[in-house]
Design an enzyme around this catalytic site. Structure first.
Site, PDB file in Angstrom:
ATOM      1  N   LYS B  57       0.642  -1.011   0.144  1.00  0.00           N
ATOM      2  CA  LYS B  57       0.109  -0.026   0.032  1.00  0.00           C
ATOM      3  C   LYS B  57       0.858   1.231  -0.059  1.00  0.00           C
ATOM      4  CE  LYS B  57      -4.214  -1.946   0.499  1.00  0.00           C
ATOM      5  NZ  LYS B  57      -5.368  -1.482  -0.062  1.00  0.00           N
ATOM      6  N   SER B  82      -9.003   1.143   8.207  1.00  0.00           N
ATOM      7  CA  SER B  82      -8.644   0.718   9.345  1.00  0.00           C
ATOM      8  C   SER B  82      -7.364  -0.331   9.239  1.00  0.00           C
ATOM      9  CB  SER B  82      -9.704   0.025  10.203  1.00  0.00           C
ATOM     10  OG  SER B  82     -10.235  -1.192   9.435  1.00  0.00           O
ATOM     11  N   ASP B 176       5.746 -17.914 -16.315  1.00  0.00           N
ATOM     12  CA  ASP B 176       4.553 -17.899 -16.743  1.00  0.00           C
ATOM     13  C   ASP B 176       3.340 -17.585 -16.159  1.00  0.00           C
ATOM     14  OD1 ASP B 176       6.151 -20.083 -18.145  1.00  0.00           O
ATOM     15  OD2 ASP B 176       6.076 -21.767 -16.540  1.00  0.00           O
ATOM     16  N   GLY B 183      -8.200  -7.964  -2.898  1.00  0.00           N
ATOM     17  CA  GLY B 183      -9.369  -7.242  -1.903  1.00  0.00           C
ATOM     18  C   GLY B 183     -10.035  -6.317  -2.902  1.00  0.00           C
ATOM     19  N   GLY B 184      -9.756  -5.044  -2.890  1.00  0.00           N
ATOM     20  CA  GLY B 184     -10.626  -4.048  -3.750  1.00  0.00           C
ATOM     21  C   GLY B 184     -10.088  -4.412  -5.172  1.00  0.00           C
ATOM     22  N   GLY B 185      -8.850  -4.752  -5.306  1.00  0.00           N
ATOM     23  CA  GLY B 185      -8.281  -5.241  -6.836  1.00  0.00           C
ATOM     24  C   GLY B 185      -7.341  -4.199  -7.286  1.00  0.00           C
ATOM     25  N   LEU B 187      -3.952  -3.838  -6.362  1.00  0.00           N
ATOM     26  CA  LEU B 187      -2.930  -4.717  -6.322  1.00  0.00           C
ATOM     27  C   LEU B 187      -2.936  -5.275  -7.733  1.00  0.00           C
ATOM     28  CD1 LEU B 187       0.002  -5.612  -5.471  1.00  0.00           C
ATOM     29  CD2 LEU B 187      -1.209  -7.306  -4.232  1.00  0.00           C
ATOM     30  N   ASN B 311       1.266  -7.196   8.283  1.00  0.00           N
ATOM     31  CA  ASN B 311       0.965  -6.593   9.550  1.00  0.00           C
ATOM     32  C   ASN B 311      -0.076  -7.399  10.415  1.00  0.00           C
ATOM     33  OD1 ASN B 311       2.504  -4.386   9.141  1.00  0.00           O
ATOM     34  ND2 ASN B 311       0.997  -3.309   7.823  1.00  0.00           N
TER      35      ASN B 311
END
Lengths: 325, 325
Positions: B57, B82, B176, B183-185, B187, B311
């Site tokens: 992040k 959070s 390959d 999560g939200g997409g 990454l 974390n």
């Protein structure tokens, strides 16, 4: 191939590196601004906990085994250890296609026995009270034609361990100081010799648990001292005296032998785990603890720290991290 | 400086990389023969758990904040989270010398609140039941002249996240397949775009917890689906639908969205901790779990896995590793 060198030198470490590099990880160097802020110095962690078999021991074991003659290799190897050296010898022997017999005390943790057997080694047990472990292992070696792989008192072992410091200096450039944990002294001997070969001015510090200060006492006295079996959370530091061959190297290269408490070791371990995300065993966190708790002289700025290993079993870890939760 | 690009591209990710590289770690790529043996493939782990603030992040937050105009920077930023996004925005804002306000639910874990405050951010609380968090944050933004840093639905955020895949391909050469948690997409969108920019043939897979399968359902249906708040150990995957901007990128780049159980996630986490010595949070271990538990097509050999974050608080970790001790 000369497999019984008579001294430790920078050349021997460079040779070791060429010999072992196909079989060991070049481990990463990790930095952390939060650690640097807490320690007040710039710290470079050489992560031997990320080494194969979980510790720097893989380097020395591989160097020793890869230096054996073909005849010796056909015969196999033997080591006595209940710790990281056992797993390293087992794995290095498997890599080399040779037999490994590991002598462990009957009360060795089952997890360590299982891990060693996982590398296809044969485990034999001796009674810690009744048997002299060196004699026990030598008897097996003689009977079965095996070559002993000692944990530290051997120049090929020391040279192998020292390769981690060569890599560290290559990756980060010059350093004011190098700090390593110290059990039998093989890691310190190899790493400090490698460091001094790169820069003769670099200041080298060995670190012991304060209850396991055989090397500290020996360093102060100027000769090898033997202490009673020391109680410490750092199970890689429970030896009772420094090695006959490692100690003179330490006398020559060490500026000082620093002491840390078990509480400081566990605090450093937690910092490395929860802030740097690295699982480090208590022994492996000792050098980091010395830096974090300010045991170094004030004028040391750029410091290399060897994180020597990461083998902790789940129940021990759960217990250690729960103590202050 | 154009800080509102209208699409995600490989160029945008290269620009992001140049912009953020002084402020983020180039994280190491770690390999493990024991993992490879267990998984039956050759796996390269990109260790974003070793990133600053403990997760990828930091890349997106830094890219977004470093793209703001001077006027916006003077005003400060706001984010609602959070989790890891909160700490990343707080740290990236501190690096840039600007103010950060983080909106967190009143029931956020105290450790997360403390960590975020540790980066000198102001934390404001909203009531998860009563307040609409987006409206709540927008109101603060308007009232105090702050710029919103969204967690994923923003091309600068996605581009920042994607830089980790650029580094991975540089370090290990061609692959390959690339597998990331989802999560939200953000990454997945960034990393898959970076990967396809390097090699259009690389196969990209997103991974979700099976109880938090909003993206899987959306992918199968061909449109965004909203699910009830999902229960899963992977707290970074508790979003209820994929992002409006991330989802079309996923539709274009994903070969499949894979599911793993919570048990598989925790097993992968333990493997990464005790064998690879890496502390990975449950969400961060999801892609590794998909590889370890054989969810990939059989013909994928060389695979890159993003370890997205590390974390975990001590009590949660002690609980997770004690379950099978």
């Amino acid at each position: 191939m000369n497999h019984s060198p008579k001294m430790l030198s920078s050349d021997l470490i460079h040779e070791a590196r060429a010999r072992i590099s196909p079989f060991v990880h070049r481990t990463p160097v990790v930095t952390s601004r939060s650690f640097d802020e807490a320690a007040g110095r710039q710290v470079f962690f050489k992560c031997e906990n990320l080494q194969r078999a979980g510790a720097f021991k893989m380097r020395g074991a591989t160097n020793k085994i890869r230096s054996l003659s073909n005849e010796e290799l056909r015969g196999g190897v033997v080591a006595f250890s209940s710790g990281n050296h056992a797993q390293a010898v087992a794995l290095a022997a498997r890599d080399a296609g040779t037999r490994a017999v590991i002598a462990m005390p009957t009360d060795a943790p089952r997890a360590k026995v299982a891990a060693t057997r996982g590398y296809v080694a044969e485990v034999v047990f001796y009674d810690r009270q009744r048997d002299d472990r060196a004699a026990f292992a030598r008897e097996i070696a003689d009977r079965e034609g095996l070559t002993m792989v000692p944990p530290y008192d051997d120049y090929l072992i020391m040279a192998g361990q020292g390769t981690c410091a060569l890599e560290l200096f290559e990756d980060v450039g010059d350093l004011d100081a190098l700090v390593t944990p110290c059990g039998g002294g093989g890691l310190f001997a190899g790493a400090s010799t490698a460091a001094k070969g790169t820069n003769p001015q670099v200041r080298c510090f060995a670190v012991e648990a304060e209850t396991a200060d055989d090397t500290r006492q020996s360093f102060v006295k100027g000769e090898r001292v033997c202490i009673p079996p020391p109680p410490t959370v750092a199970d890689g530091m429970r030896n009772q005296s420094p090695g006959a061959l490692t100690f003179p190297v330490l006398q020559q290269n060490a500026e000082d032998v620093l002491l840390v408490s078990d509480v400081e070791i566990v605090e450093a371990m937690k910092f490395l785990l929860f802030r740097l995300k690295l699982l480090v065993e208590p022994t492996g966190a000792a050098a980091a603890a010395a830096v974090l708790f300010n045991k170094l002289p004030p004028d040391v700025e750029r410091v290399g720290v060897i994180i020597s290993g990461g083998n902790v079993d789940p129940s021990t870890l759960a217990q250690l991290i729960s103590q202050e939760v």
